[in-house]
Design an enzyme around this catalytic site. Structure first.
Site, short mmCIF file in Angstrom:
data_model
loop_
_atom_site.label_atom_id
_atom_site.label_comp_id
_atom_site.label_asym_id
_atom_site.label_seq_id
_atom_site.Cartn_x
_atom_site.Cartn_y
_atom_site.Cartn_z
N LYS A 22 -1.39 -8.88 -4.86
CA LYS A 22 -1.77 -8.38 -3.53
C LYS A 22 -2.91 -9.20 -2.92
CE LYS A 22 -3.42 -4.28 -3.89
NZ LYS A 22 -4.87 -4.22 -3.59
N ARG A 97 -6.80 3.99 -0.52
CA ARG A 97 -6.29 4.27 -1.86
C ARG A 97 -5.89 5.72 -1.99
NH1 ARG A 97 -9.72 0.09 -4.56
NH2 ARG A 97 -8.25 -1.07 -5.83
N ARG A 134 -3.94 -11.98 -19.62
CA ARG A 134 -4.75 -12.96 -18.90
C ARG A 134 -5.87 -13.46 -19.80
NH1 ARG A 134 -6.62 -10.96 -13.11
NH2 ARG A 134 -4.41 -11.07 -12.64
N ARG A 162 -9.81 -12.04 -21.52
CA ARG A 162 -10.93 -11.62 -20.68
C ARG A 162 -11.27 -10.18 -20.97
NH1 ARG A 162 -10.25 -13.05 -14.47
NH2 ARG A 162 -10.50 -10.81 -14.57
N ARG A 173 -6.42 1.41 -15.60
CA ARG A 173 -6.40 1.05 -14.18
C ARG A 173 -5.06 1.39 -13.56
NH1 ARG A 173 -7.76 -5.07 -14.15
NH2 ARG A 173 -7.64 -4.99 -11.90
#
Ligand SMILES: [Zn+2]
Length: 225
Positions: A22, A97, A134, A162, A173
C-alpha cells in the site's frame, strides 16, 4: 480537457493490510498526480522523533505494534488536509482505520468531490510470508529477498530477521488490522467510488490496476454528483 490552471480534484483512500504494498503504491500515485501522500504512520513517527506530546503517547503504542486512538488521528488528518498542498486532493495511506474515522473523513471532504476508495487485497499466507520473512544483512544493512539463503548477496554477511517484523508481531498486526478495518470495507463497499485491487501481483501490474480503477471510480463518482 486539460486546462493549465485547474487540476481536477482527486481524493484517494488506500486500504490494505501491512505487507500489501500500500505504501509503495500510494507513493507512486501521489507523485504521478502531484498530490501529497498523507500517512498517519509517518506523521506519528515524526512526532515521536521530535519528542512532541503526541509523540510520547504514540511511541508506546507503536512499539507494541498497536494503533493510536480515533480522536488523536482524526485531529492529525483534519489539520493536514487543510494544508495548501492538499487543496487539489490527497492520497491517504493508513487512514481511516475505523468506521468512526471514516465517518469523520466523510465530513471533512464533503465539499471536495468524490472520495475514491481502493482496497488492496492480498491473501493472509502471502502477507505473513512477505512480512515475517523480511530480513536484513547484519553487516551492511542491505535488505535480503524473502528467498535469499543464509548470506548477504552483496557482502556475504549473516542475514537476520528484522526485530520489528518477527512472526509474532506480524500475526498480531494482521489480527488488529482484520478486526478493526474489516467493517470499513462494509462501510465503503456499496459506493460507486469503491474498488478492490488484487495486490498479489507484481508492483507494476498493481499500479496499472490502480490507474484503471481510479479512472473508473472517479468518473462514477462525478457522474453521481
Ligand atoms: Zn551485506
Amino acid at each position: 480537457m486539460t486546462s493549465p490552471a485547474v487540476q481536477p480534484t482527486l481524493n484517494v483512500v488506500m486500504l490494505g493490510p501491512p505487507g500489501a504494498g500500500k505504501g509503495t503504491q500510494a507513493e507512486r500515485l501521489a507523485s504521478r498526480h502531484r498530490l501529497p501522500k498523507i500517512s498517519t504512520g509517518d506523521i506519528l513517527r515524526k512526532a515521536v522523533q521530535t519528542g512532541s506530546e503526541l509523540g510520547g503517547a504514540a511511541r508506546q503504542l507503536i512499539d507494541a505494534g498497536k494503533l493510536v486512538g480515533d480522536d488523536a488521528v482524526i485531529g492529525i488528518v483534519k489539520g493536514r488536509l487543510e494544508c495548501e498542498d492538499a487543496r487539489c486532493g490527497f492520497i491517504l495511506d493508513g487512514f481511516p482505520r475505523t468506521v468512526v474515522q471514516a465517518t469523520a473523513l466523510d465530513e471533512m471532504v464533503a465539499m471536495r468531490g468524490p472520495l475514491v476508495v481502493l482496497d488492496i487485497v492480498v491473501p493472509e499466507d502471502v502477507l505473513v510470508h512477505r512480512l515475517a520473512g523480511r530480513r536484513i544483512c547484519s553487516r551492511c544493512g542491505a535488505n535480503a529477498s524473502v528467498d535469499a539463503k543464509d548470506a548477504c548477496t552483496r557482502c556475504g554477511g549473516e542475514l537476520v530477521t528484522r526485530t520489528d517484523d518477527g512472526a509474532e508481531i506480524v500475526r498480531e498486526r494482521l489480527k488488529i488490522y482484520q478486526r478493526q478495518t474489516k467493517p470499513l470495507v462494509d462501510y465503503y463497499a456499496q459506493r460507486l467510488t469503491f474498488r478492490s485491487i488484487d495486490g498479489n501481483q507484481s508492483p507494476d501490474i498493481v499500479t496499472a490496476s490502480i490507474d484503471a480503477a481510479i479512472t473508473a471510480a472517479a468518473t462514477a463518482g462525478r457522474g453521481r454528483a
